[in-house]
Motif scaffolding. Structure first.
Motif, PDB file in Angstrom:
ATOM      1  N   GLY A  50       7.868  -1.258   2.161  1.00 45.67           N
ATOM      2  CA  GLY A  50       9.061  -0.530   2.583  1.00 45.67           C
ATOM      3  C   GLY A  50       9.045  -0.295   4.078  1.00 45.67           C
ATOM      4  O   GLY A  50       8.184  -0.807   4.802  1.00 45.67           O
ATOM      5  N   VAL A  63      15.914   6.981   3.344  1.00 44.72           N
ATOM      6  CA  VAL A  63      16.273   6.863   1.925  1.00 44.72           C
ATOM      7  C   VAL A  63      17.765   7.087   1.739  1.00 44.72           C
ATOM      8  O   VAL A  63      18.431   6.398   0.951  1.00 44.72           O
ATOM      9  CB  VAL A  63      15.457   7.860   1.068  1.00 44.72           C
ATOM     10  CG1 VAL A  63      16.017   7.938  -0.344  1.00 44.72           C
ATOM     11  CG2 VAL A  63      13.995   7.432   1.022  1.00 44.72           C
ATOM     12  N   GLN A  68      14.007   1.588   0.993  1.00 49.39           N
ATOM     13  CA  GLN A  68      12.739   1.962   0.387  1.00 49.39           C
ATOM     14  C   GLN A  68      11.756   2.228   1.513  1.00 49.39           C
ATOM     15  O   GLN A  68      11.711   1.471   2.481  1.00 49.39           O
ATOM     16  CB  GLN A  68      12.230   0.841  -0.512  1.00 49.39           C
ATOM     17  CG  GLN A  68      10.956   1.197  -1.263  1.00 49.39           C
ATOM     18  CD  GLN A  68      10.717   0.305  -2.458  1.00 49.39           C
ATOM     19  OE1 GLN A  68      11.390   0.415  -3.470  1.00 49.39           O
ATOM     20  NE2 GLN A  68       9.765  -0.603  -2.331  1.00 49.39           N
ATOM     21  N   SER A  87       9.189   8.416  -1.773  1.00 49.49           N
ATOM     22  CA  SER A  87       8.521   7.313  -1.094  1.00 49.49           C
ATOM     23  C   SER A  87       7.934   6.314  -2.084  1.00 49.49           C
ATOM     24  O   SER A  87       7.449   6.689  -3.149  1.00 49.49           O
ATOM     25  CB  SER A  87       7.397   7.850  -0.190  1.00 49.49           C
ATOM     26  OG  SER A  87       7.918   8.755   0.766  1.00 49.49           O
ATOM     27  N   ALA A  88       7.951   5.043  -1.694  1.00 49.48           N
ATOM     28  CA  ALA A  88       7.337   3.999  -2.524  1.00 49.48           C
ATOM     29  C   ALA A  88       5.829   4.002  -2.352  1.00 49.48           C
ATOM     30  O   ALA A  88       5.091   3.531  -3.224  1.00 49.48           O
ATOM     31  CB  ALA A  88       7.907   2.636  -2.161  1.00 49.48           C
TER      32      ALA A  88
END
Length: 520
Positions: A50, A63, A68, A87-88
């Motif tokens: 991301g 976001v 991402q 958060s990824a």
């Protein structure tokens, strides 16, 4: 045949099925091919890709624009939790396996790399050596190896409900039967969502509900801040506590509904002041709580005895939730755990206050929910200090169960700061043979293990049927689980996404013990 299948399945195979991973050799043609930037501590497994986002506000902004993101921070606090959940992946420059970032990430199944000491965080980006990575730059991380890379990579996702193959699920069912009566696997779960995930993954209950984590969602942190900072002489104190009761009553009700019929162990507030008062609106009052060594300051039972109205409010909320669930036809089962106890007098005072608050609350509620709730919940304590181990016989006169908080017990046994020594001390010690393993990853059986054995011996001399378990992060580590089985502990409790691996490890430890007995 079943025992052989359980023995041959690898824990890492089970864990790999639970987390996203990189599709081999893939990256977007529009960005730089992934290049290794830094290697830190593999704090939470899985892969993520991301845009780099420096701090919580950058996460929220990126976001909101449909991106991402990977949260980058020097370290995280409860104030960052909303951004962490969006958060990824997460990368921090400081913090070990038991740091805030690592514990929250593992609990939510978010890949994370911590203690990446070469990362220098600035307002608009971060540096690794002479390389600057600006906000919005594509990066990738592998929480299973600790690698952080420049550029993006395709990630294959694993979604709840599709986490485990039928074959793995069947073998884990066999594992549960092998471990039955010897080792139960519970979950560390703080919300109904956590509990539902844990139950779906085979947890047999909640061994640790950290009530301070219930205040981590947006708008919630201020509730506990106001409760701590309010003066006993202020007219607003009652309103602050009533707000705390309402919030926790609803949270407990949802958690108990998710775990209906299974036991939930609720730990009363254990909020390090430096984390929970960071950014408090009343900065002057917060300054009065400033501590030089917050992890050893006014935490756990100390806060509960200095500010008894806070623990009383939590007990009131839990009693109301139990009563409401009973009135609705549910089957709530709860225990109350007092954290950071070091003296028998602390535990006795806390237990007396808990029973008093529980009794007083039930006098005010609808009688439909009272009858089954009138019996007091079991009260126990978290063993986190060496002194608690030494006086376990005296604690057992009040404690109906003991749960080893092995993160803090390891920290205090070694004199290590769990957030500061990872790269500076632990890694060179392990590399140089001064330590066999990282004691925050795998339980130190020679030292901390001896403290646990001493505690059990002394506690059982007073209360032979006392229930015992591990609820630190070691509860999900296979070697630590093997120690727990051999030591005669009743359960381990770990993050929801570590539950399947713990179920397998528990059965394998039981099988190894059976093999040893047969060979003798």
């Amino acid at each position: 045949m079943q025992a052989q299948a359980v023995a041959e399945l690898r824990v890492d195979e089970v864990l790999d099925a639970l987390h996203p991973s990189f599709a081999s050799g893939t990256h977007s043609a529009a960005t730089i091919s992934p290049t290794l930037l830094v290697t830190g501590l593999a704090a939470s497994p899985g892969a993520a890709s991301g845009l780099a986002a420096i701090g919580s506000q950058a996460v929220l902004d990126l976001v909101a624009a449909g991106n991402q993101v990977i949260l980058i921070a020097t370290e995280t606090t409860p104030a960052d939790v909303a951004a962490m959940g969006l958060s990824a992946g997460i990368v921090t420059a400081r913090g070990g396996l038991a740091s805030h970032a690592a514990v929250v990430a593992r609990g939510w199944g978010i890949p994370a790399v911590c203690d990446a000491r070469e990362v220098i965080v600035e307002a608009e980006g971060f540096w690794v050596g002479d390389v600057h990575i600006a906000n919005g730059t594509p990066i990738s991380l592998d929480g299973s190896t600790g690698e952080v890379m420049l550029g993006d990579r395709e990630v294959t996702s694993a979604a709840p409900g599709e986490l485990l193959s039928t074959a793995i699920s069947e073998v884990l069912g066999w594992a549960d039967r092998i471990a039955a009566g010897r080792m139960a696997v519970l979950a560390n779960a703080d919300t109904a969502a956590d509990a539902l995930t844990a139950r779906r993954l085979g947890a047999q209950g909640v061994g640790l509900c950290r009530t301070e984590h219930m205040f981590l969602e947006p708008g919630r942190l201020e509730i506990v801040q106001r409760a701590i900072l309010s003066s006993k002489d202020m007219s607003s104190t009652r309103a602050d506590l009533d707000e705390l009761v309402t919030a926790q009553r609803d949270d407990f009700s949802a958690l108990l509904a998710a775990m209906d019929g299974l036991c939930v162990t609720v730990r009363l507030l254990d909020a390090p002041m430096h984390e929970f008062l960071a950014g408090a609106a009343d900065a002057v009052a917060a300054q009065q709580w400033r501590e030089h060594n917050p992890m050893l300051g006014v935490r756990g039972v100390r806060l509960g005895l200095l500010r008894p109205e806070i623990y009383a409010a939590q007990v009131r909320a839990l009693a109301l939730a139990v009563s409401n669930r009973l009135a609705a036809g549910g089957d709530p089962r709860v225990e109350i755990m007092v954290p950071l106890v070091s003296t028998a007098s602390e535990l006795a005072a806390a237990a007396s206050a808990i029973r008093s608050a529980w009794r007083e609350t039930l006098e005010t509620v609808d009688r439909r929910g009272v009858a089954a709730a009138e019996a007091f919940p079991r009260i126990g304590t978290m063993i986190e200090t060496p002194r608690a181990c030494l006086v376990a016989d005296r604690l057992a006169s009040e404690a109906e169960f003991v749960s080893f908080g092995t993160n803090d017990l390891t920290q205090l046994a070694f004199g290590f700061s769990r957030d500061d020594v990872q790269s500076r001390v632990i890694e060179p010690y392990v590399a140089g043979g001064l330590l066999a393993t990282d004691p925050f990853a795998t339980l130190d059986s020679d030292g901390v293990g001896e403290l646990i054995a001493m505690t059990l011996q002394r506690a059982k001399s007073v209360r032979p049927d006392i229930r015992s378990g591990i609820c630190g992060e070691h509860g999900g580590d296979p070697d630590s689980i093997s120690f727990a089985v051999a030591a005669g502990l009743d359960y381990v409790s770990c993050s929801p996404y570590r539950v399947p691996g713990a179920r397998l490890a528990a059965a394998q430890a039981v099988l190894r013990g059976a093999d040893v007995m047969m060979s003798e």
